[in-house]
Scaffold this active site. Structure first.
Site, mmCIF file in Angstrom:
data_model
loop_
_atom_site.group_PDB
_atom_site.id
_atom_site.type_symbol
_atom_site.label_atom_id
_atom_site.label_comp_id
_atom_site.label_asym_id
_atom_site.label_seq_id
_atom_site.Cartn_x
_atom_site.Cartn_y
_atom_site.Cartn_z
ATOM 1 N N ASP A 161 0.855 -1.191 0.000
ATOM 2 C CA ASP A 161 0.000 0.000 0.000
ATOM 3 C C ASP A 161 0.892 1.242 0.000
ATOM 4 O O ASP A 161 1.899 1.288 0.713
ATOM 5 C CB ASP A 161 -0.883 0.040 1.239
ATOM 6 C CG ASP A 161 -1.928 -1.068 1.259
ATOM 7 O OD1 ASP A 161 -1.974 -1.856 0.293
ATOM 8 O OD2 ASP A 161 -2.681 -1.136 2.246
ATOM 9 N N HIS A 174 3.808 -2.145 3.245
ATOM 10 C CA HIS A 174 3.616 -0.743 2.877
ATOM 11 C C HIS A 174 4.880 -0.175 2.233
ATOM 12 O O HIS A 174 5.990 -0.486 2.658
ATOM 13 C CB HIS A 174 3.266 0.100 4.107
ATOM 14 C CG HIS A 174 1.984 -0.314 4.770
ATOM 15 N ND1 HIS A 174 1.913 -1.382 5.630
ATOM 16 C CD2 HIS A 174 0.725 0.196 4.678
ATOM 17 C CE1 HIS A 174 0.659 -1.532 6.050
ATOM 18 N NE2 HIS A 174 -0.077 -0.579 5.496
#
Length: 254
Positions: free
Chosen positions: A64, A210
């Protein structure tokens, strides 16, 4: 008088037998209804995908990105150095719009791009029209930047409810969650990130990581994670490849 009590006793016995039979019948009915609900949920509807039920040693690395410009490059460097051809990036559209060069690199490297929505807020707090607006804005921006229309979405903070799932489904999106969470954004140390991922990863897994600037240690942990999973025989695929033709592990929301 004795004859009366004999008749009453027989009648009472019959009544009790009928009552017991009715109770047993009702119990069987309830049990059957529970079984039906277990195997055929009455509240069927769109659901989020957490993993895939498969015997094949395949899993998906997902990243992400919602802010920052320092961590994405080093993570892409690691993926390139390790020869990882398949991964899925869920991009926040405002971030993507202000970092078109990084988006281009992700696309040029052949990685799959999914939507991470527009505003990074909990969509379950929105009404349906605002949910739709946020998904549509992200869709338009990501399509323009990648020349591809995304059809996977991971909502900000992993937050959704049945309304969010329904709107996303109506707009042609599949909601993607994860089964293994690296917790890299907490920056617990390289070794803890490595141990958490490698100890929990499994066939059909969707692993959450992430590439935002909040994740300061993942680029150090990622090479070891990739090497460990490769040595265990895992193949890295995109989320779309993972779920194509497979039995997915869904989690519907009541």
């Amino acid at each position: 008088m004795n004859f009366f009590w004999v008749l009453s006793g027989k009648r009472l016995k019959r009544i009790l037998m009928v009552a017991v039979a009715l109770i047993l019948a009702f119990g069987i009915y309830v049990a059957e209804q529970r079984d039906i609900q277990v195997f055929m949920p009455l509240n069927q509807g769109p659901a989020a995908v957490y993993s895939v039920d498969t015997d094949q040693k395949k899993l998906a690395l997902t990243f992400d990105i919602s802010w920052g410009e320092e961590r994405a490059g080093p993570i892409l460097d690691v993926l390139e150095q390790k020869g990882i051809k398949n991964a899925t990036f869920f991009l926040s559209s405002p971030w993507a719009e202000t970092h078109p060069d990084i988006v281009k690199r992700i696309v040029d490297m052949g990685y799959e791009v999914g939507s991470h929505g527009h505003r990074h807020e909990n969509y379950s707090t929105y009404d349906e029209e605002k949910i739709r607006t946020q998904i549509r804005k992200a869709h338009q921006i990501l399509t323009e930047l990648t020349d591809q229309e995304p059809n996977l979405i991971r909502f900000p903070n992993g937050d959704f409810d049945k309304r969010v799932l329904k709107v996303a489904d109506d707009m042609g999106y599949t909601t993607i969650q994860w089964d293994t969470d690296s917790l890299d954004w907490m920056n617990p140390g390289k070794d803890k990130i490595i141990n958490r991922v490698t100890s929990k990863a499994h066939s059909g897994d969707i692993i959450l990581m992430h590439a935002s600037d909040s994740s300061k240690q993942l680029h150090e942990a990622l090479p070891v994670i990739i090497d460990d999973l490769t040595e265990k025989g895992y193949e890295f695929v995109t989320v779309s490849e993972l779920i194509a033709g497979s039995e997915v592990d869904l989690n519907p929301v009541d």
